[in-house]
Scaffold this motif. Structure first.
Motif, short mmCIF file in Angstrom:
data_model
loop_
_atom_site.label_atom_id
_atom_site.label_comp_id
_atom_site.label_asym_id
_atom_site.label_seq_id
_atom_site.Cartn_x
_atom_site.Cartn_y
_atom_site.Cartn_z
N VAL A 28 0.91 -1.20 0.06
CA VAL A 28 -0.05 -0.18 -0.08
C VAL A 28 0.69 1.24 -0.03
O VAL A 28 0.51 2.26 -0.78
CB VAL A 28 -1.03 -0.03 1.20
CG1 VAL A 28 -1.88 1.23 1.19
CG2 VAL A 28 -1.85 -1.24 1.10
N GLY A 29 2.08 1.26 0.73
CA GLY A 29 2.89 2.28 0.83
C GLY A 29 3.38 2.79 -0.50
O GLY A 29 3.33 3.93 -0.92
N SER A 30 3.76 1.98 -1.14
CA SER A 30 4.60 2.23 -2.55
C SER A 30 3.56 2.48 -3.53
O SER A 30 3.62 3.19 -4.42
CB SER A 30 5.46 1.10 -2.72
OG SER A 30 4.74 -0.05 -2.97
N GLY A 31 2.42 1.87 -3.47
CA GLY A 31 1.29 2.05 -4.25
C GLY A 31 0.66 3.72 -4.11
O GLY A 31 0.52 4.43 -5.18
N VAL A 32 0.59 4.04 -2.75
CA VAL A 32 -0.01 5.49 -2.57
C VAL A 32 1.22 6.31 -3.21
O VAL A 32 0.84 7.33 -3.51
CB VAL A 32 -0.09 5.58 -1.15
CG1 VAL A 32 -0.25 7.19 -0.70
CG2 VAL A 32 -1.53 4.81 -0.93
N ALA A 33 2.63 6.17 -2.93
CA ALA A 33 3.64 6.71 -3.27
C ALA A 33 3.59 7.13 -4.99
O ALA A 33 3.69 8.15 -5.59
CB ALA A 33 4.79 6.15 -3.05
N MET A 34 3.35 5.68 -5.72
CA MET A 34 3.15 5.92 -7.00
C MET A 34 1.87 6.64 -7.66
O MET A 34 2.02 7.47 -8.49
CB MET A 34 2.78 4.38 -7.61
CG MET A 34 3.31 4.26 -9.04
SD MET A 34 3.37 2.53 -9.46
CE MET A 34 4.22 2.60 -10.97
N LEU A 35 0.87 6.67 -6.83
CA LEU A 35 -0.44 7.34 -7.05
C LEU A 35 -0.05 8.94 -6.81
O LEU A 35 -0.50 9.75 -7.71
CB LEU A 35 -1.44 6.90 -6.11
CG LEU A 35 -2.86 7.58 -6.41
CD1 LEU A 35 -3.55 7.52 -7.64
CD2 LEU A 35 -3.69 7.27 -5.23
N ALA A 36 0.48 9.30 -5.83
CA ALA A 36 0.79 10.64 -5.48
C ALA A 36 1.97 11.24 -6.47
O ALA A 36 1.61 12.29 -7.11
CB ALA A 36 1.51 10.73 -4.06
#
Length: 74
Positions: A28-36
């Motif tokens: 989730v953390g890297s997914g949110v970073a990619m989204l941001a």
């Protein structure tokens, strides 16, 4: 819970630049970073920084082609 590798790759192909495949695989953390990065890059594309951020996400997306199967299997 077992994750489907096929679904992870479908998410990677269609929504990978948003990090949805990473969130599905439990990262989730890297997914949110990619989204941001994608959202911020899209908003700042009028200035040069947006192109750099979107290029970083594109390279990350291509690297995930090789990592997605392992992430789904974990």
């Amino acid at each position: 819970m077992h994750k489907s590798v096929a679904l992870a790759y479908v998410l990677w192909f269609f929504l990978g630049y948003l990090g949805i495949h990473r969130m599905y695989c439990g990262r989730v953390g890297s997914g949110v970073a990619m989204l941001a990065l994608t959202v911020f890059g899209g908003l700042t594309v009028a200035i040069f920084i947006g192109h750099i951020l979107l290029m970083i996400v594109g390279i990350w997306w291509l690297i995930d082609l090789f990592l997605t199967a392992g992430m789904a299997a974990d």
